[in-house]
Scaffold this motif. Sequence first.
Motif, PDB file in Angstrom:
ATOM      1  N   THR A 197      66.039  37.754  43.927  1.00  0.00           N
ATOM      2  CA  THR A 197      66.831  38.947  43.656  1.00  0.00           C
ATOM      3  C   THR A 197      66.473  40.063  44.630  1.00  0.00           C
ATOM      4  O   THR A 197      67.350  40.685  45.244  1.00  0.00           O
ATOM      5  N   VAL A 198      65.191  40.331  44.777  1.00  0.00           N
ATOM      6  CA  VAL A 198      64.749  41.406  45.662  1.00  0.00           C
ATOM      7  C   VAL A 198      65.165  41.131  47.106  1.00  0.00           C
ATOM      8  O   VAL A 198      65.666  42.021  47.811  1.00  0.00           O
ATOM      9  N   SER A 199      64.977  39.900  47.570  1.00  0.00           N
ATOM     10  CA  SER A 199      65.315  39.583  48.962  1.00  0.00           C
ATOM     11  C   SER A 199      66.816  39.632  49.194  1.00  0.00           C
ATOM     12  O   SER A 199      67.268  40.034  50.268  1.00  0.00           O
ATOM     13  N   ASP A 200      67.615  39.240  48.195  1.00  0.00           N
ATOM     14  CA  ASP A 200      69.068  39.284  48.351  1.00  0.00           C
ATOM     15  C   ASP A 200      69.568  40.714  48.494  1.00  0.00           C
ATOM     16  O   ASP A 200      70.443  40.995  49.333  1.00  0.00           O
ATOM     17  N   VAL A 201      69.066  41.622  47.684  1.00  0.00           N
ATOM     18  CA  VAL A 201      69.511  43.013  47.784  1.00  0.00           C
ATOM     19  C   VAL A 201      69.159  43.582  49.153  1.00  0.00           C
ATOM     20  O   VAL A 201      69.978  44.248  49.802  1.00  0.00           O
ATOM     21  N   ALA A 202      67.950  43.301  49.622  1.00  0.00           N
ATOM     22  CA  ALA A 202      67.555  43.767  50.950  1.00  0.00           C
ATOM     23  C   ALA A 202      68.443  43.170  52.027  1.00  0.00           C
ATOM     24  O   ALA A 202      68.894  43.867  52.957  1.00  0.00           O
ATOM     25  N   ALA A 203      68.732  41.872  51.927  1.00  0.00           N
ATOM     26  CA  ALA A 203      69.575  41.215  52.926  1.00  0.00           C
ATOM     27  C   ALA A 203      71.003  41.737  52.870  1.00  0.00           C
ATOM     28  O   ALA A 203      71.665  41.883  53.905  1.00  0.00           O
ATOM     29  N   GLY A 204      71.486  42.022  51.657  1.00  0.00           N
ATOM     30  CA  GLY A 204      72.839  42.529  51.524  1.00  0.00           C
ATOM     31  C   GLY A 204      73.015  43.899  52.142  1.00  0.00           C
ATOM     32  O   GLY A 204      74.050  44.195  52.753  1.00  0.00           O
ATOM     33  N   VAL A 205      72.017  44.757  52.005  1.00  0.00           N
ATOM     34  CA  VAL A 205      72.075  46.075  52.644  1.00  0.00           C
ATOM     35  C   VAL A 205      71.947  45.928  54.160  1.00  0.00           C
ATOM     36  O   VAL A 205      72.686  46.549  54.933  1.00  0.00           O
ATOM     37  N   ALA A 206      71.019  45.099  54.602  1.00  0.00           N
ATOM     38  CA  ALA A 206      70.833  44.896  56.041  1.00  0.00           C
ATOM     39  C   ALA A 206      72.071  44.315  56.699  1.00  0.00           C
ATOM     40  O   ALA A 206      72.349  44.576  57.884  1.00  0.00           O
ATOM     41  N   ALA A 207      72.859  43.526  55.959  1.00  0.00           N
ATOM     42  CA  ALA A 207      74.043  42.880  56.514  1.00  0.00           C
ATOM     43  C   ALA A 207      75.115  43.867  56.937  1.00  0.00           C
ATOM     44  O   ALA A 207      76.046  43.502  57.672  1.00  0.00           O
ATOM     45  N   LEU A 208      75.018  45.119  56.498  1.00  0.00           N
ATOM     46  CA  LEU A 208      75.993  46.121  56.924  1.00  0.00           C
ATOM     47  C   LEU A 208      76.028  46.250  58.438  1.00  0.00           C
ATOM     48  O   LEU A 208      77.067  46.580  59.014  1.00  0.00           O
ATOM     49  N   SER A 209      74.902  45.995  59.082  1.00  0.00           N
ATOM     50  CA  SER A 209      74.849  46.098  60.542  1.00  0.00           C
ATOM     51  C   SER A 209      75.738  45.071  61.221  1.00  0.00           C
ATOM     52  O   SER A 209      76.140  45.256  62.383  1.00  0.00           O
ATOM     53  N   ASP A 210      76.063  43.990  60.529  1.00  0.00           N
ATOM     54  CA  ASP A 210      76.865  42.915  61.113  1.00  0.00           C
ATOM     55  C   ASP A 210      78.311  42.915  60.651  1.00  0.00           C
ATOM     56  O   ASP A 210      79.098  42.072  61.086  1.00  0.00           O
ATOM     57  N   VAL A 211      78.671  43.842  59.756  1.00  0.00           N
ATOM     58  CA  VAL A 211      80.033  43.880  59.232  1.00  0.00           C
ATOM     59  C   VAL A 211      80.977  44.419  60.295  1.00  0.00           C
ATOM     60  O   VAL A 211      80.683  45.418  60.972  1.00  0.00           O
ATOM     61  N   ASP A 212      82.100  43.769  60.446  1.00  0.00           N
ATOM     62  CA  ASP A 212      83.089  44.165  61.438  1.00  0.00           C
ATOM     63  C   ASP A 212      83.957  45.278  60.881  1.00  0.00           C
ATOM     64  O   ASP A 212      85.107  45.079  60.472  1.00  0.00           O
ATOM     65  N   ALA A 213      83.389  46.472  60.848  1.00  0.00           N
ATOM     66  CA  ALA A 213      84.103  47.660  60.378  1.00  0.00           C
ATOM     67  C   ALA A 213      83.392  48.878  60.960  1.00  0.00           C
ATOM     68  O   ALA A 213      82.229  48.804  61.357  1.00  0.00           O
ATOM     69  N   ASP A 214      84.101  49.989  61.018  1.00  0.00           N
ATOM     70  CA  ASP A 214      83.548  51.213  61.602  1.00  0.00           C
ATOM     71  C   ASP A 214      82.779  51.967  60.524  1.00  0.00           C
ATOM     72  O   ASP A 214      83.330  52.819  59.820  1.00  0.00           O
ATOM     73  N   LEU A 215      81.504  51.637  60.389  1.00  0.00           N
ATOM     74  CA  LEU A 215      80.668  52.188  59.334  1.00  0.00           C
ATOM     75  C   LEU A 215      79.647  53.161  59.911  1.00  0.00           C
ATOM     76  O   LEU A 215      79.107  52.939  60.996  1.00  0.00           O
ATOM     77  N   ASP A 216      79.380  54.229  59.166  1.00  0.00           N
ATOM     78  CA  ASP A 216      78.348  55.186  59.536  1.00  0.00           C
ATOM     79  C   ASP A 216      77.050  54.777  58.849  1.00  0.00           C
ATOM     80  O   ASP A 216      76.829  55.108  57.681  1.00  0.00           O
ATOM     81  N   LEU A 217      76.207  54.072  59.553  1.00  0.00           N
ATOM     82  CA  LEU A 217      74.990  53.543  58.946  1.00  0.00           C
ATOM     83  C   LEU A 217      73.899  54.594  58.796  1.00  0.00           C
ATOM     84  O   LEU A 217      72.818  54.295  58.283  1.00  0.00           O
ATOM     85  N   ASP A 218      74.191  55.825  59.233  1.00  0.00           N
ATOM     86  CA  ASP A 218      73.278  56.932  58.939  1.00  0.00           C
ATOM     87  C   ASP A 218      73.620  57.594  57.607  1.00  0.00           C
ATOM     88  O   ASP A 218      72.890  58.460  57.150  1.00  0.00           O
ATOM     89  N   ARG A 219      74.740  57.194  57.026  1.00  0.00           N
ATOM     90  CA  ARG A 219      75.148  57.733  55.718  1.00  0.00           C
ATOM     91  C   ARG A 219      75.413  56.579  54.758  1.00  0.00           C
ATOM     92  O   ARG A 219      76.553  56.289  54.407  1.00  0.00           O
ATOM     93  N   VAL A 220      74.348  55.917  54.349  1.00  0.00           N
ATOM     94  CA  VAL A 220      74.432  54.805  53.411  1.00  0.00           C
ATOM     95  C   VAL A 220      73.811  55.239  52.088  1.00  0.00           C
ATOM     96  O   VAL A 220      72.627  55.597  52.044  1.00  0.00           O
ATOM     97  N   ALA A 221      74.607  55.231  51.042  1.00  0.00           N
ATOM     98  CA  ALA A 221      74.102  55.489  49.689  1.00  0.00           C
ATOM     99  C   ALA A 221      74.089  54.176  48.929  1.00  0.00           C
ATOM    100  O   ALA A 221      75.026  53.384  49.033  1.00  0.00           O
ATOM    101  N   VAL A 222      73.022  53.935  48.179  1.00  0.00           N
ATOM    102  CA  VAL A 222      72.936  52.738  47.340  1.00  0.00           C
ATOM    103  C   VAL A 222      73.029  53.183  45.892  1.00  0.00           C
ATOM    104  O   VAL A 222      72.165  53.923  45.397  1.00  0.00           O
ATOM    105  N   LEU A 223      74.092  52.749  45.212  1.00  0.00           N
ATOM    106  CA  LEU A 223      74.330  53.103  43.815  1.00  0.00           C
ATOM    107  C   LEU A 223      74.083  51.873  42.960  1.00  0.00           C
ATOM    108  O   LEU A 223      74.700  50.821  43.171  1.00  0.00           O
ATOM    109  N   GLY A 224      73.189  51.990  41.996  1.00  0.00           N
ATOM    110  CA  GLY A 224      72.900  50.878  41.112  1.00  0.00           C
ATOM    111  C   GLY A 224      73.039  51.278  39.660  1.00  0.00           C
ATOM    112  O   GLY A 224      72.528  52.312  39.240  1.00  0.00           O
ATOM    113  N   HIS A 225      73.747  50.449  38.901  1.00  0.00           N
ATOM    114  CA  HIS A 225      73.951  50.731  37.481  1.00  0.00           C
ATOM    115  C   HIS A 225      72.958  49.974  36.635  1.00  0.00           C
ATOM    116  O   HIS A 225      72.760  48.768  36.823  1.00  0.00           O
TER     117      HIS A 225
END
Length: 361
Positions: A197-225
């Motif tokens: 679980t812990v490694s998946d969440v970390a990998a999922g956030v890190a994967a933003l660097s590889d997403v083919d979209a114009d993302l501002d990676l200096d403005r990443v908020a993580v919302l968890g319920h």
Amino acid sequence: MSAAQVVVAEGVRADHALLTKVARGEFERLGVDGTVAVAAGAAGVRDRLAAGTPTVVLPGPSAAVRALMTRGGAHTPATVWYDIEVTGPAAVAPGAAHLYGRGVWGLVWAIRHAVLRLRHPAPRIAYGPGAEQYGELRLPAAADGPHPVAVLLHGGFWRSIWGADLMDALAIDLAARGFAAWNLEYRRPDRFGWAATVSDVAAGVAALSDVDADLDLDRVAVLGHSAGGQLALRVAADHGQVALAVPLAGVLDLAGGDGRGIGTGAVTAALGGPRYEVPEIYASSDPMARVPIGVPQLVVQGADDDLDLIDFNRRYVAAARAAGDDVQYVEEPGDHFAVIDPAAPLWHATAEALATTLKVT
């Protein structure tokens, strides 16, 4: 989209009048005309599947009906197959989904998922080889980027019966507010262990660097319920790619949750034992033990939620501030799900604070 349907196969162990009442309430909430019908056998279920119509099927125990779950083709729409009882995950045809184990109330979430995924489709992007290692990305309608990012981590006491569909409505709302919404699924510890679980969440956030979209990676908020709130703080503490951590009714005191047995022992089960048996896991995972995490935080709690969660959140905020963290705290009327309900005033207050902090206009 003006219609939806629930198809109940023969043999489902539930009161049909109650299922109908629950379904009609959700149809009204979503603004769709919906029907609830009992289908006789596999042929009866198959005949009711209609492409383009949000459909929830309660398949029950029939092997013939359950065989339909894996069949693709023109007669199988993007159906949500919902097992009221705990069955474990099941294979389904491409485009379909399987939810299970949430009881009668879970029909609400199944209908919601069926409607929203057709109203607001999102590409599913894998960040690992497993079936539960993916994110769904929804981008703002405005083409101009780069877009600030809202990573969503669902709750459910870290149990596999709850999934990323819980955050569908929030993802849609955040995209409308100008965020790229990255709704993460991850392996849960009841089937794969806490480390996965812990490694998946970390990998999922890190994967933003590889997403083919114009993302501002200096403005990443993580919302968890709920349980996801703990995961949001954990990934923010462990990694430098998070500008803001936003626990929403989060489980922010794991030692306290273990000691009080919240969620019928959910903390103890998820972490692999009580705090005195696996102290190192609690030390790395418990938000109370990690302060200061060194990342700005927006902590949100409904005033009508479980009293232990209110206690955990208030004490966490006090501890984090005392340790030097920059923490905003929002506690307003609302229950445990108001924090992820786009129609709730508590969410509106949260979204405004989120936009102000990340400078989203």
